[in-house]
Scaffold this active site. Structure first.
Site, PDB file in Angstrom:
ATOM      1  N   ARG A  69      35.663  22.314  42.014  1.00 21.85           N
ATOM      2  CA  ARG A  69      34.999  21.830  43.225  1.00 21.85           C
ATOM      3  C   ARG A  69      33.588  21.354  42.878  1.00 21.85           C
ATOM      4  NH1 ARG A  69      33.554  25.520  45.979  1.00 21.85           N
ATOM      5  NH2 ARG A  69      34.413  27.255  44.811  1.00 21.85           N
ATOM      6  N   TYR A 197      40.987  16.908  42.332  1.00 25.52           N
ATOM      7  CA  TYR A 197      41.032  18.343  42.047  1.00 25.52           C
ATOM      8  C   TYR A 197      41.181  19.210  43.310  1.00 25.52           C
ATOM      9  CZ  TYR A 197      39.875  23.075  41.192  1.00 25.52           C
ATOM     10  OH  TYR A 197      39.946  24.441  41.194  1.00 25.52           O
ATOM     11  N   LYS A 206      40.323  24.387  51.514  1.00 21.10           N
ATOM     12  CA  LYS A 206      38.946  24.741  51.821  1.00 21.10           C
ATOM     13  C   LYS A 206      38.387  23.879  52.960  1.00 21.10           C
ATOM     14  CE  LYS A 206      38.992  28.126  49.128  1.00 21.10           C
ATOM     15  NZ  LYS A 206      39.006  28.180  47.725  1.00 21.10           N
ATOM     16  N   HIS A 226      37.273  33.445  53.519  1.00 12.39           N
ATOM     17  CA  HIS A 226      37.713  33.292  52.124  1.00 12.39           C
ATOM     18  C   HIS A 226      38.206  34.659  51.640  1.00 12.39           C
ATOM     19  CE1 HIS A 226      36.509  31.822  47.799  1.00 12.39           C
ATOM     20  NE2 HIS A 226      37.772  31.581  48.059  1.00 12.39           N
ATOM     21  N   CYS A 250      36.740  35.587  41.424  1.00 11.21           N
ATOM     22  CA  CYS A 250      36.232  36.953  41.358  1.00 11.21           C
ATOM     23  C   CYS A 250      37.291  37.992  41.700  1.00 11.21           C
ATOM     24  CB  CYS A 250      35.013  37.111  42.252  1.00 11.21           C
ATOM     25  SG  CYS A 250      33.573  36.246  41.616  1.00 11.21           S
ATOM     26  N   ASP A 275      43.809  33.878  49.251  1.00 16.31           N
ATOM     27  CA  ASP A 275      42.585  33.068  49.258  1.00 16.31           C
ATOM     28  C   ASP A 275      41.948  32.914  50.641  1.00 16.31           C
ATOM     29  OD1 ASP A 275      40.816  31.544  47.501  1.00 16.31           O
ATOM     30  OD2 ASP A 275      41.449  29.767  48.607  1.00 16.31           O
ATOM     31  N   ARG A 367      44.584  25.938  36.606  1.00 20.43           N
ATOM     32  CA  ARG A 367      45.198  26.557  37.789  1.00 20.43           C
ATOM     33  C   ARG A 367      46.716  26.465  37.757  1.00 20.43           C
ATOM     34  NH1 ARG A 367      41.710  28.886  42.000  1.00 20.43           N
ATOM     35  NH2 ARG A 367      39.676  28.588  41.032  1.00 20.43           N
TER      36      ARG A 367
HETATM   37  P1  GTP Z   1      39.791  31.646  43.431  1.00 27.34           P
HETATM   38  O1  GTP Z   1      41.207  31.184  43.402  1.00 27.34           O
HETATM   39  O2  GTP Z   1      38.874  30.764  42.673  1.00 27.34           O
HETATM   40  O3  GTP Z   1      39.287  31.862  44.827  1.00 27.34           O
HETATM   41  O4  GTP Z   1      39.709  33.040  42.598  1.00 27.34           O
HETATM   42  P2  GTP Z   1      40.161  34.545  42.891  1.00 27.34           P
HETATM   43  O5  GTP Z   1      39.108  35.243  43.663  1.00 27.34           O
HETATM   44  O6  GTP Z   1      41.537  34.585  43.432  1.00 27.34           O
HETATM   45  O7  GTP Z   1      40.143  35.202  41.425  1.00 27.34           O
HETATM   46  P3  GTP Z   1      41.335  35.654  40.462  1.00 27.34           P
HETATM   47  O8  GTP Z   1      42.095  36.832  41.002  1.00 27.34           O
HETATM   48  O9  GTP Z   1      42.133  34.470  40.086  1.00 27.34           O
HETATM   49  O10 GTP Z   1      40.515  36.165  39.199  1.00 27.34           O
HETATM   50  C1  GTP Z   1      39.622  35.336  38.496  1.00 27.34           C
HETATM   51  C2  GTP Z   1      39.370  35.886  37.111  1.00 27.34           C
HETATM   52  O11 GTP Z   1      38.866  37.218  37.199  1.00 27.34           O
HETATM   53  C3  GTP Z   1      40.642  35.951  36.268  1.00 27.34           C
HETATM   54  O12 GTP Z   1      40.345  35.548  34.962  1.00 27.34           O
HETATM   55  C4  GTP Z   1      41.011  37.413  36.307  1.00 27.34           C
HETATM   56  O13 GTP Z   1      41.720  37.808  35.160  1.00 27.34           O
HETATM   57  C5  GTP Z   1      39.658  38.116  36.445  1.00 27.34           C
HETATM   58  N1  GTP Z   1      39.785  39.397  37.197  1.00 27.34           N
HETATM   59  C6  GTP Z   1      40.452  39.594  38.351  1.00 27.34           C
HETATM   60  N2  GTP Z   1      40.419  40.888  38.729  1.00 27.34           N
HETATM   61  C7  GTP Z   1      39.715  41.548  37.788  1.00 27.34           C
HETATM   62  C8  GTP Z   1      39.331  42.931  37.603  1.00 27.34           C
HETATM   63  O14 GTP Z   1      39.641  43.826  38.391  1.00 27.34           O
HETATM   64  N3  GTP Z   1      38.578  43.203  36.494  1.00 27.34           N
HETATM   65  C9  GTP Z   1      38.222  42.238  35.597  1.00 27.34           C
HETATM   66  N4  GTP Z   1      37.487  42.591  34.551  1.00 27.34           N
HETATM   67  N5  GTP Z   1      38.564  40.927  35.736  1.00 27.34           N
HETATM   68  C10 GTP Z   1      39.300  40.597  36.808  1.00 27.34           C
HETATM   69  C1  SPV Z   2      38.161  28.375  44.964  1.00 28.75           C
HETATM   70  O1  SPV Z   2      37.421  27.693  44.253  1.00 28.75           O
HETATM   71  O2  SPV Z   2      37.732  29.298  45.703  1.00 28.75           O
HETATM   72  C2  SPV Z   2      39.621  28.145  44.937  1.00 28.75           C
HETATM   73  C3  SPV Z   2      40.117  26.939  44.280  1.00 28.75           C
HETATM   74  O3  SPV Z   2      40.377  28.904  45.526  1.00 28.75           O
HETATM   75  S1  SPV Z   2      39.843  25.528  45.253  1.00 28.75           S
HETATM   76  O4  SPV Z   2      41.099  25.179  45.926  1.00 28.75           O
HETATM   77  O5  SPV Z   2      39.453  24.443  44.379  1.00 28.75           O
HETATM   78  O6  SPV Z   2      38.844  25.781  46.237  1.00 28.75           O
HETATM   79 MN    MN Z   3      39.243  30.577  46.539  1.00 33.44          MN
END
Ligand code: GTP
Ligand code: SPV
Ligand code: MN
Length: 597
Positions: A69, A197, A206, A226, A250, A275, A367
């Protein structure tokens, strides 16, 4: 072809402006999916992955400068600048329309214009909204077919109504110089140009489900957040639903698909969303949530059988991968995969790669796009038109220091303050420097469709409409030791924190009062089966008033940027925190500071 006159009129208008070779309506059928995939394989927009090992899986490589983004090119075009707030870039609606219309002019010449009717939310639900996206990207069509309930189902739900979000998208020339993502809340419209993207181009996500929906929610008395949504069933107990707002990359997808560790037998976790959550007060005074999406657009790096087995299994079939590396046997690979780095591979940009390469094989924001129904832990409640009642809400972030593993707010108002003061280290999900601490209230800084301080006021108002509001907690899986190593094992083990949270919601579980809220007493977390030393636990739960004194000042400066919009209740909570921190510092000066860590 659509019977809906308003839709036909709009499609015609766009056709005249963008002059595509042809117009194709998306009906959402498997036949249309197959023919789109075939065309993409011919044009190179998709690369076929190993169909024996991974049936229905494809790889897409985006333009090298179009991988995340672009928040600085994203605008909220309210008539008055003040309504968008200091949290948004603003452009006057008329200026934005003129600027973007020039970019759409003739932009689809030689291309096909696709019309995708889509529904956000379950069928026949008061939560749900209809959108129509016009795009010249087949990749966008395929992704929208996974991420939303697209095609006939949406068109049927729309009927003859004019009440749909007009989402206009063109790849343009993909140049960041001519890239804009503009929202027109007053007109229920989004115009996006210059990016293919995810969040910039899949306009249901979003743009509609957060920016426009948050604006609508303020008017109509609900929240667009979110947030992930998960169900947790303790052994012998009832399923409880929890939402969590964590900034991009995160941990939402990972928490949503959590697999209980073997040392916690009898626990069951189900997934509703990873999400976005739309939340409304119910007649019983509780807050109800639906996931407006139908698929997962998840971060690939770090996904493995160890970290997220449900996701790993789910992405073996019918998945579009974007910007991962390719192994010689045509299977994908990425940093954090279970398999060791391949001796040779093709990186996300199509260049030869070996373990000696200095660049990453997969883009850090690569992704997967996968239908939600494919997830082994998916909850049948994902289609419940009434949503699920929420017991607890988490605000989580990436903080190496200062913020403990978990703490509980003292009230809804205090919980809103915890959300409002959330800050996190930046990730690769948006362009810009990674690892920089920034304020990200409610994990919504890039997604609130109006003034963030008015949004806090709206949260406070929604809380008043609830006789049994969710209890609010703050979490941080990312605290590190002196060597930068994570103190908490994370992933499946996060269930231990959830267990304590649910105990607290039931009026049990032991906690101690600290300056910032209530943290678990050292014995309160179930740590049976993990190897966590006493000092590590102490460090994870430590609340250092001296560090918080600094934080309090930072919060004050942040609130100042919103001026008079900041609700009095937020100021009140801030003053309370400042006072507690001051009192604690005074008493520790008296007794000599010793925090033992
Ligand atoms: P968006 O799709 O961007 O909104 O991300 P998200 O909040 O769904 O994050 P996601 O669960 O995909 O995790 C993002 C990164 O953080 C990945 O590389 C995970 O492996 C890492 N991660 C997730 N949970 C944990 C955790 O509990 N501990 C650690 N150390 N890393 C984590
Ligand atoms: C984020 O960035 O929080 C995502 C991926 O979940 S996007 O669809 O690009 O916003
Ligand atoms: Mn997201």
């Amino acid at each position: 072809m659509a019977e809906n006159e308003a839709l036909r009129g709009w499609v015609d208008e766009v056709r005249k402006l963008a002059t595509p070779d042809q117009v194709v309506y998306c009906d959402g059928s498997p036949g249309q999916w197959d023919s789109l995939v075939k065309e993409c394989l011919l044009t190179g927009e998709l690369i076929e992955l190993n169909q024996q090992k991974m049936p229905g899986c494809y790889l897409h490589r985006s333009a090298a400068h179009d991988v995340a983004r672009t928040e600085h090119l994203t605008f909220v075009c309210t008539p008055e600048k003040e309504a968008a707030g200091p949290n948004n870039n603003w452009m006057a609606p008329a200026d934005a329309r003129t600027k973007l219309a020039a970019l759409y002019q003739g932009a689809m010449k030689g291309r096909t214009m696709y019309v995708i009717p889509f529904m956000m939310g379950p069928p026949n639900s008061r939560f749900s909204k209809i959108g129509v996206e016009i795009t010249d990207s087949k990749y966008v069509v395929l992704n929208m077919m996974i991420m939303t309930r697209a095609g006939k189902i949406a068109l049927d739900q729309l009927g003859t109504s004019n009440d749909f979000t007009r989402c206009l998208h063109s790849l343009g020339d993909l140049s960041p110089e001519r890239r804009f993502i503009c929202h027109f809340p007053a007109d229920n419209a989004v115009w996006s140009v210059g990016s293919g993207y995810g969040g910039n181009a899949l306009l249901g996500k979003k743009c509609l489900a957060l920016r426009l929906a948050s604006y609508l929610g303020q008017k109509e008395g609900w929240l667009a957040e979110h947030m992930l949504i998960l169900g947790v069933q303790p052994p012998g107990g009832e399923v409880q639903y929890i939402t969590g707002a964590f900034p991009s990359a995160c941990g939402k997808t990972n928490l949503a698909m959590l697999v209980p560790p073997p040392s916690m037998p009898g626990w069951k976790v189900t997934t509703i969303g990873d999400d976005i959550a739309w939340l409304r007060p119910g007649d019983d005074g509780r807050l109800y949530a639906v996931n407006p999406e139908a698929g997962f657009f998840g971060v690939v790096p770090g996904t493995s059988r160890k970290t997220n087995p449900n996701a790993m299994e789910m992405i073996q079939t019918n998945t579009i991968y974007t910007n991962v590396a390719l192994r010689p046997d045509n299977t994908p690979w990425w940093e954090g995969h279970d398999d060791p780095p391949p001796a040779k591979a093709i990186d996300w940009q199509g260049r030869p790669w070996t373990p000696a390469s200095t660049d990453k094989a997969a883009h850090p924001n690569s992704r997967f796009t996968t239908p939600a129904k494919q997830c082994a832990s998916i909850s049948p409640e994902i289609d419940n038109p009434n949503g699920v009642p929420i017991t607890a809400m988490l605000f989580g972030a990436r903080r190496q220091r200062v913020v403990p593993l978990v703490y509980q707010s003292r009230s809804w108002q205090h919980g809103v303050f915890l959300g409002a003061t959330l800050s996190s280290e930046t990730t690769a999900a948006a362009t810009g420097k990674v690892g920089v601490l920034r304020r990200d209230p409610m994990a919504m800084l890039p997604f609130a469709g109006y003034n963030m301080a008015d949004y806090w006021a709206h949260w406070l108002k929604v809380g008043k409409a609830l006789s049994d509001p969710p209890r609010i907690f703050r979490t941080n899986w990312f605290r590190t030791d002196e060597n930068g190593k994570y103190l908490w094992p994370g992933f499946g083990e996060n269930l231990r924190v959830i267990k304590w949270i649910l105990e607290r919601c039931a009026g049990k579980g032991s906690a101690m009062d600290t300056v910032i809220g209530e943290t678990p007493t050292p014995g309160a977390l179930d740590l049976k089966g993990i190897d966590l030393s006493g000092p590590a636990l102490a460090k994870l739960l430590l609340v250092d008033p001296a560090e918080w004194a600094e934080a309090v000042q930072g919060q004050e400066q942040f609130f100042e940027t919103f001026g008079l919009h900041v609700p009095e209740a937020i100021h009140t909570e801030h003053k309370r925190l400042a006072q507690r921190v001051q009192d604690a510092s005074a008493s520790s000066d008296l007794h000599g500071r010793d925090h033992g860590a």
